[in-house]
Design a protein around this motif. Structure first.
Motif, PDB file in Angstrom:
ATOM      1  N   ARG A 284       0.772  -1.064  -0.090  1.00  0.00           N
ATOM      2  CA  ARG A 284      -0.029   0.108   0.153  1.00  0.00           C
ATOM      3  C   ARG A 284       0.926   1.236   0.092  1.00  0.00           C
ATOM      4  O   ARG A 284       0.579   2.316  -0.671  1.00  0.00           O
ATOM      5  N   GLU A 285       2.126   1.177   0.720  1.00  0.00           N
ATOM      6  CA  GLU A 285       2.898   2.442   0.854  1.00  0.00           C
ATOM      7  C   GLU A 285       3.536   2.704  -0.477  1.00  0.00           C
ATOM      8  O   GLU A 285       3.675   3.959  -1.156  1.00  0.00           O
ATOM      9  N   GLN A 286       3.758   1.486  -1.438  1.00  0.00           N
ATOM     10  CA  GLN A 286       4.462   1.775  -2.431  1.00  0.00           C
ATOM     11  C   GLN A 286       3.355   2.343  -3.700  1.00  0.00           C
ATOM     12  O   GLN A 286       3.917   3.220  -4.406  1.00  0.00           O
ATOM     13  N   LEU A 287       2.037   1.776  -3.445  1.00  0.00           N
ATOM     14  CA  LEU A 287       1.045   2.344  -4.558  1.00  0.00           C
ATOM     15  C   LEU A 287       0.957   4.009  -3.798  1.00  0.00           C
ATOM     16  O   LEU A 287       0.818   4.801  -4.946  1.00  0.00           O
ATOM     17  N   ARG A 288       1.215   4.116  -2.715  1.00  0.00           N
ATOM     18  CA  ARG A 288       0.719   5.830  -2.512  1.00  0.00           C
ATOM     19  C   ARG A 288       2.037   6.656  -2.753  1.00  0.00           C
ATOM     20  O   ARG A 288       1.861   7.656  -3.510  1.00  0.00           O
ATOM     21  N   ARG A 289       3.213   6.002  -2.815  1.00  0.00           N
ATOM     22  CA  ARG A 289       4.532   6.642  -3.289  1.00  0.00           C
ATOM     23  C   ARG A 289       4.410   6.910  -4.775  1.00  0.00           C
ATOM     24  O   ARG A 289       4.710   8.038  -5.270  1.00  0.00           O
ATOM     25  N   LEU A 290       3.977   5.898  -5.685  1.00  0.00           N
ATOM     26  CA  LEU A 290       3.688   5.981  -7.032  1.00  0.00           C
ATOM     27  C   LEU A 290       2.727   7.230  -7.251  1.00  0.00           C
ATOM     28  O   LEU A 290       2.881   7.880  -8.388  1.00  0.00           O
ATOM     29  N   THR A 291       1.452   7.279  -6.627  1.00  0.00           N
ATOM     30  CA  THR A 291       0.472   8.248  -6.758  1.00  0.00           C
ATOM     31  C   THR A 291       0.983   9.567  -6.295  1.00  0.00           C
ATOM     32  O   THR A 291       0.795  10.641  -6.926  1.00  0.00           O
ATOM     33  N   ALA A 292       1.974   9.763  -5.643  1.00  0.00           N
ATOM     34  CA  ALA A 292       2.603  11.272  -4.814  1.00  0.00           C
ATOM     35  C   ALA A 292       3.563  11.441  -5.854  1.00  0.00           C
ATOM     36  O   ALA A 292       3.612  12.732  -6.215  1.00  0.00           O
ATOM     37  N   ASP A 293       4.471  10.494  -6.400  1.00  0.00           N
ATOM     38  CA  ASP A 293       5.310  11.095  -7.689  1.00  0.00           C
ATOM     39  C   ASP A 293       4.703  11.375  -8.839  1.00  0.00           C
ATOM     40  O   ASP A 293       5.165  12.384  -9.419  1.00  0.00           O
ATOM     41  N   VAL A 302      -3.313  13.414  -8.463  1.00  0.00           N
ATOM     42  CA  VAL A 302      -3.645  12.084  -8.524  1.00  0.00           C
ATOM     43  C   VAL A 302      -4.222  11.589  -7.221  1.00  0.00           C
ATOM     44  O   VAL A 302      -3.315  11.735  -6.202  1.00  0.00           O
ATOM     45  N   GLU A 303      -5.146  10.719  -7.363  1.00  0.00           N
ATOM     46  CA  GLU A 303      -5.853  10.283  -6.122  1.00  0.00           C
ATOM     47  C   GLU A 303      -5.834   8.817  -6.132  1.00  0.00           C
ATOM     48  O   GLU A 303      -6.313   8.028  -7.351  1.00  0.00           O
ATOM     49  N   LEU A 304      -5.535   8.041  -5.080  1.00  0.00           N
ATOM     50  CA  LEU A 304      -5.418   6.705  -4.795  1.00  0.00           C
ATOM     51  C   LEU A 304      -6.680   6.250  -3.907  1.00  0.00           C
ATOM     52  O   LEU A 304      -6.737   6.496  -2.890  1.00  0.00           O
ATOM     53  N   ARG A 305      -7.430   5.358  -4.570  1.00  0.00           N
ATOM     54  CA  ARG A 305      -8.581   4.887  -3.509  1.00  0.00           C
ATOM     55  C   ARG A 305      -8.399   3.219  -3.637  1.00  0.00           C
ATOM     56  O   ARG A 305      -8.447   2.562  -4.431  1.00  0.00           O
ATOM     57  N   ASP A 306      -7.931   3.049  -2.401  1.00  0.00           N
ATOM     58  CA  ASP A 306      -7.496   1.668  -2.100  1.00  0.00           C
ATOM     59  C   ASP A 306      -8.655   0.942  -1.264  1.00  0.00           C
ATOM     60  O   ASP A 306      -8.765   1.399   0.067  1.00  0.00           O
ATOM     61  N   ASP A 307      -9.340   0.078  -1.547  1.00  0.00           N
ATOM     62  CA  ASP A 307     -10.306  -0.364  -0.822  1.00  0.00           C
ATOM     63  C   ASP A 307      -9.877  -1.691  -0.393  1.00  0.00           C
ATOM     64  O   ASP A 307     -10.682  -2.661   0.373  1.00  0.00           O
ATOM     65  N   LEU A 308      -8.708  -2.298  -0.308  1.00  0.00           N
ATOM     66  CA  LEU A 308      -8.034  -3.450   0.118  1.00  0.00           C
ATOM     67  C   LEU A 308      -7.532  -3.323   1.397  1.00  0.00           C
ATOM     68  O   LEU A 308      -7.144  -2.496   1.951  1.00  0.00           O
ATOM     69  N   LEU A 324       0.447  -5.959 -10.204  1.00  0.00           N
ATOM     70  CA  LEU A 324      -0.269  -4.881  -9.667  1.00  0.00           C
ATOM     71  C   LEU A 324       0.400  -3.521  -9.744  1.00  0.00           C
ATOM     72  O   LEU A 324       0.220  -2.278 -10.112  1.00  0.00           O
ATOM     73  N   LEU A 325       1.599  -3.773  -8.910  1.00  0.00           N
ATOM     74  CA  LEU A 325       2.483  -2.492  -8.639  1.00  0.00           C
ATOM     75  C   LEU A 325       3.102  -2.132 -10.031  1.00  0.00           C
ATOM     76  O   LEU A 325       3.228  -0.712 -10.341  1.00  0.00           O
ATOM     77  N   LEU A 332       0.014   5.054 -14.765  1.00  0.00           N
ATOM     78  CA  LEU A 332      -0.043   6.269 -14.236  1.00  0.00           C
ATOM     79  C   LEU A 332       1.013   6.911 -15.074  1.00  0.00           C
ATOM     80  O   LEU A 332       1.037   8.234 -15.330  1.00  0.00           O
ATOM     81  N   ALA A 333       2.300   6.667 -15.286  1.00  0.00           N
ATOM     82  CA  ALA A 333       3.245   7.231 -16.247  1.00  0.00           C
ATOM     83  C   ALA A 333       2.556   7.629 -17.556  1.00  0.00           C
ATOM     84  O   ALA A 333       2.926   8.748 -18.017  1.00  0.00           O
ATOM     85  N   ASN A 334       1.890   6.622 -18.020  1.00  0.00           N
ATOM     86  CA  ASN A 334       1.311   6.892 -19.641  1.00  0.00           C
ATOM     87  C   ASN A 334       0.309   8.269 -19.159  1.00  0.00           C
ATOM     88  O   ASN A 334       0.253   9.016 -20.183  1.00  0.00           O
ATOM     89  N   ALA A 335      -0.514   7.987 -18.215  1.00  0.00           N
ATOM     90  CA  ALA A 335      -1.466   9.126 -18.063  1.00  0.00           C
ATOM     91  C   ALA A 335      -0.797  10.410 -17.694  1.00  0.00           C
ATOM     92  O   ALA A 335      -1.340  11.606 -18.569  1.00  0.00           O
ATOM     93  N   VAL A 336       0.128  10.527 -16.895  1.00  0.00           N
ATOM     94  CA  VAL A 336       0.878  11.672 -16.597  1.00  0.00           C
ATOM     95  C   VAL A 336       1.686  12.151 -18.139  1.00  0.00           C
ATOM     96  O   VAL A 336       1.657  13.410 -18.284  1.00  0.00           O
TER      97      VAL A 336
END
Length: 420
Positions: A284-293, A302-308, A324-325, A332-336
């Motif tokens: 989860r922390e890695q996913l948050r880091r990716l969205t923060a970057d 960029v917003e992360l909605r994590d339901d797990l 997943l990671l 995200l890189a493509n979208a940015v």
């Protein structure tokens, strides 16, 4: 060049299927040895107990028979006739029989050579020619031998005939056996070639798969980190131009951290080490880091909605967590980089036995049929590598929604209780 396919050198082009088997080669040499042995027997009989009149000339004729037969057999060996014989053998068998028949003008002792010639004509020529040659050799032997007898005994006639029949029976049996051995040998050779071809194709497929895997890993990790570093440094430069030193220093620190992660990833590839796969809260922390970057380098939020839950993240299979990671990082890189979206939402959830990843932006969208970049192809391949699928909904000016479905291994159903 393989000698078996040599052409233009005076030798016939050789079909690999006609390559003699060890059994066929042994039979050929056995027939030659029998002819030579019969010539030696005839020569000994001519000389013992004492040389008769015309013995020297008989030996000369027998030597000529051996020479002509040897030269012709050697040429036939170069032609490599098939197991059914060749009419080309008539070129040396005909003169050999003529020379041998000449010995009967000097004496009957060379009749023994008929037994070897019986095998030679049957084995070296097609059936029609072999049978005709057998009749001719037998007739010469009978007539030549009995011509020296005032009152021919039945045995003097039956001897060459019986020898011919024995040769015919043996050659029929041997040819049938040879055909079966050749068929099995050629089948084994074809199977060996097919096995080698399959092994080569397997090696090529394995190499291609490994190359594709390394390309996906580099694209989703090192390439994306490198892009983030460039974007962070551009943002830092812009902050410096605005004289926002604190903001610029923070962006440079983030770029330095991204560079450090890139270095670690590169060293893992060089050392061929398995990349660490975070699980549970660390994932989860890695996913948050990716969205923060992505927020730091992108044009919008960029917003992360994590339901797990932490337990669900902890129980993810290693391959699914890795996919997943990497998919979040790549999408995200493509979208940015391409969407110019004011807002990007990343949602990770679970539905029954599937993990769902949605990356939605309100950017400029695109026509899917006109975009065939490596990023989307790599994302599809990565999802497929764990049994998942990727779906894209987009249109020019309408944003982009990418959904990835990653299946989870189902627990085995409990066994029904046994009835008492």
């Amino acid at each position: 060049m393989d000698g078996r396919h040599a052409t233009g050198t005076g030798r016939e082009a050789l079909d690999p299927d006609l390559t003699p088997t060890p059994f066929a080669s042994a039979l050929r040499w056995a027939v030659h040895a029998l002819v030579y042995a019969m010539v030696v027997v005839a020569a000994v009989i001519v000389l013992l107990p004492r040389p008769a009149d015309g013995a020297a000339l008989t030996l000369v004729l027998l030597a000529a028979v051996t020479t002509v037969y040897s030269v012709g057999a050697r040429r036939a060996l170069r032609r490599r006739a098939g197991p059914e014989g060749s009419w080309g053998a008539l070129a040396h068998l005909g003169p050999s029989v003529v020379l041998w028949s000449g010995t009967f003008f000097l004496g009957p002792d060379a009749v023994w050579v008929a037994f070897g010639l019986d095998f030679a004509v049957l084995y070296a020529m097609p059936w029609t020619g072999g049978l005709l040659g057998l009749v001719v050799v037998t007739a010469i032997a009978v007539l030549g031998y009995t011509s020296w007898s005032q009152d021919p005994a039945p045995g003097e006639i039956a001897g060459p005939v019986i020898g011919a029949l024995v040769a015919l029976a043996v050659v029929i049996t041997v040819r049938a056996l040879q055909r079966e051995v050749d068929r099995r040998t050629h089948l084994a050779q074809q199977l060996a070639r097919a096995r080698d071809m399959i092994a080569e194709q397997t090696r090529a497929a394995t190499t291609a798969a490994e190359r594709d895997r390394v390309a996906r890993e580099l694209h989703d990790t090192v390439a994306q980190s490198n892009l983030s570093i460039h974007l962070l440094l551009d943002a830092a430069t812009a902050a410096l131009e605005r004289e926002e030193t604190v903001e610029a220093r923070s962006l440079v620190q983030e770029a330095r951290a991204a560079a450090a992660r890139t270095g670690q990833q590169t060293r893992r590839f060089v050392d061929a080490a398995d990349v660490d796969v975070p699980t549970g809260p660390e994932l989860r922390e890695q996913l948050r880091r990716l969205t923060a970057d992505a927020t730091a380098v992108g044009p919008g939020a960029v917003e992360l909605r994590d339901d797990l839950t932490d337990q669900e993240l902890e129980e993810l299979p290693r391959s699914t967590a890795r996919a997943l990671l990497r998919l979040v990082e790549s999408l995200l890189a493509n979208a940015v980089q391409h969407s110019d979206a004011p807002r990007i939402i990343v949602t990770v959830s679970r539905h029954e036995h599937q993990i769902l990843l949605d990356v939605v932006d309100d950017g400029r969208g695109f026509v899917p049929e006109q975009v065939a970049g490596f990023g989307l192809r790599s994302a599809r391949a990565r999802a497929a590598s764990v049994g998942g699928a990727l779906v894209i909904e987009t249109a020019p000016g309408a944003g982009t929604a990418v959904q990835v479905v990653l299946p989870l291994a189902q627990e085995p159903l409990p066994r029904p209780e046994e009835s008492p």
